[in-house]
Design an enzyme around this catalytic site. Structure first.
Site, mmCIF file in Angstrom:
data_model
loop_
_atom_site.group_PDB
_atom_site.id
_atom_site.type_symbol
_atom_site.label_atom_id
_atom_site.label_comp_id
_atom_site.label_asym_id
_atom_site.label_seq_id
_atom_site.Cartn_x
_atom_site.Cartn_y
_atom_site.Cartn_z
ATOM 1 N N CYS A 148 -40.052 0.871 -99.587
ATOM 2 C CA CYS A 148 -38.342 1.810 -99.208
ATOM 3 C C CYS A 148 -37.145 1.817 -100.365
ATOM 4 C CB CYS A 148 -37.831 2.101 -98.407
ATOM 5 S SG CYS A 148 -38.612 2.866 -96.705
ATOM 6 N N HIS A 200 -31.031 5.287 -100.073
ATOM 7 C CA HIS A 200 -32.000 5.418 -99.290
ATOM 8 C C HIS A 200 -31.784 6.521 -98.424
ATOM 9 C CE1 HIS A 200 -36.129 5.521 -97.577
ATOM 10 N NE2 HIS A 200 -35.758 4.525 -96.941
ATOM 11 N N ASN A 238 -37.370 10.747 -95.433
ATOM 12 C CA ASN A 238 -38.076 9.983 -95.875
ATOM 13 C C ASN A 238 -38.698 10.041 -96.655
ATOM 14 O OD1 ASN A 238 -37.945 6.731 -96.976
ATOM 15 N ND2 ASN A 238 -37.729 6.335 -94.292
#
Ligand code: UT7
Length: 325
Positions: A119, A252, A282
């Site tokens: 990520c 993020h 996500n």
């Protein structure tokens, strides 16, 4: 004259199949997995995510995002001399998704490689592209985050399968005599491999080990809130700025509670945070460039503004980039 790098165009792409929490809850219920819209919204802020069709790969999503970023920058694929794709869901074991995307885009001949930092991948990729542009190794780069996380989800594990989605975001980063990227800060600590991983690998024609995502959510959450704050402060300090100077925090997009905590620690109002986790879930390495492009196209994130991008993810990896758009 000093040489800097600057973002001159952004783009993003979401596959058309959108699942609201209600859609996903119904699909999971049919498999005997119990969850609810209330739990997902309260614990994560997620309301929907997009899943790619089975034949669609990360390179396909990244290609669409790249085309949009090129159009926004007024650049041609043939102008690009560097492509970096941040992904943990590559099309193949090898070659890189960047090479596959390069060929689809028609940018053949330029340098192309993948970055694997889960990520945090886009933050790593942007930092590498900035360094290559500043040294003269590249002049016009495409930096892309592209993921099909739906492929590595265990739809029997309700603690993870409700969290992730597919998508891609891209930026064109160009050499400039005025600063765009001001500072960055990258870190990793491999002792935390086990708290967020897909442990399987290909061996002798078989997959050895579990090929689906496993996460200790609470451990990740705790580490994330600490390291994101450290990375944000370190990056600001390198550029001689403070949190009060930031126009937009573009973190993020994993969990709205982590984003609120980061903003609170920096004494930033949530009005200064770009939030897309509610609509995208996500999307790992794609989440930051997706959020950036959403902010730009909504007319909220504007040229000249100061942006702090930050990411955290498997590895454990984390980092931040401060830039003037
Ligand atoms: O992108 C990389 C970075 N990743 C992240 O940043 C993720 C970080 N972690 C998180 O976002 C959160 O830890 C989660 C969203 C994953 C979980 O939230 P939590 O508040 O930490 O929940 P929990 O794991 O403590 O679980 C609380 C309860 C448990 O039940 P009991 O033991 O209290 O009875 C879970 O079994 O919630 C239960 N639960 C669920 N219930 C309904 C877990 N998942 C679900 C679910 N639906 N999907």
């Amino acid at each position: 004259m000093r040489r800097y790098s600057r973002i001159t165009g952004t783009g993003s792409y979401l596959p058309p199949r959108r699942l609201s929490n209600a859609d996903l809850v119904a699909e999971l219920a049919a498999k005997g997995v119990e969850t609810s819209d209330e739990w997902i919204v309260e614990r994560t802020g997620i309301r929907a995510r997009h899943f790619a069709a089975p034949e669609v790969c990360s390179s396909d999503l990244g290609l669409e995002a790249a085309r949009r970023a090129l159009q926004a920058a007024g650049a041609l694929a043939t102008d690009i001399d560097l492509i970096i794709v941040a992904t943990s869901t590559p099309d193949m074991v090898f070659p890189s998704t960047a090479c596959i995307l390069q060929n689809k885009l028609g940018a053949n001949g330029c340098a192309a490689f993948d970055v694997q930092a889960v990520c945090s991948g886009f933050i790593y990729a942007l930092t590498i592209a900035d360094a290559m542009i500043r040294t003269g190794a590249a002049s016009k780069a495409l930096v892309i985050g592209a993921e099909v996380f739906s492929r590595i989800l265990d739809f029997k594990d309700r603690t993870t399968c409700v969290l992730f989605g597919d998508g891609a975001g891209a930026v064109v980063l160009e050499a400039s005599d005025t600063p765009g990227i001001l500072a960055s800060d990258l870190h990793a600590d491999g002792k935390h491999v086990g708290i967020l991983c897909v442990p399987g690998h290909v061996s002798g024609g078989n997959v050895l080990g579990h090929p689906l995502l496993k996460m200790d959510g609470q451990a990740v959450f705790k580490l994330a809130v600490g390291v994101l704050d450290e990375a944000a402060r370190a990056t600001l300090a390198k550029a001689g700025k403070t949190a009060a100077d930031i126009d937009w925090l573009i973190p993020h997009q994993a969990n709205i509670r982590i984003m609120r905590s980061t903003a609170r620690k920096l004494k930033l109002s949530m009005d200064k945070v770009i939030v897309t986790v509610d609509q995208h879930g996500n999307t790992s390495a794609a989440s930051i460039p997706l959020a950036l492009d959403a902010g730009v196209r909504a007319g909220r994130v504007k040229p000249g503004q100061l942006l702090l991008l930050e990411g955290v993810g498997g590895g454990f990896t984390w980092g931040a980039v401060l830039l003037q758009l």
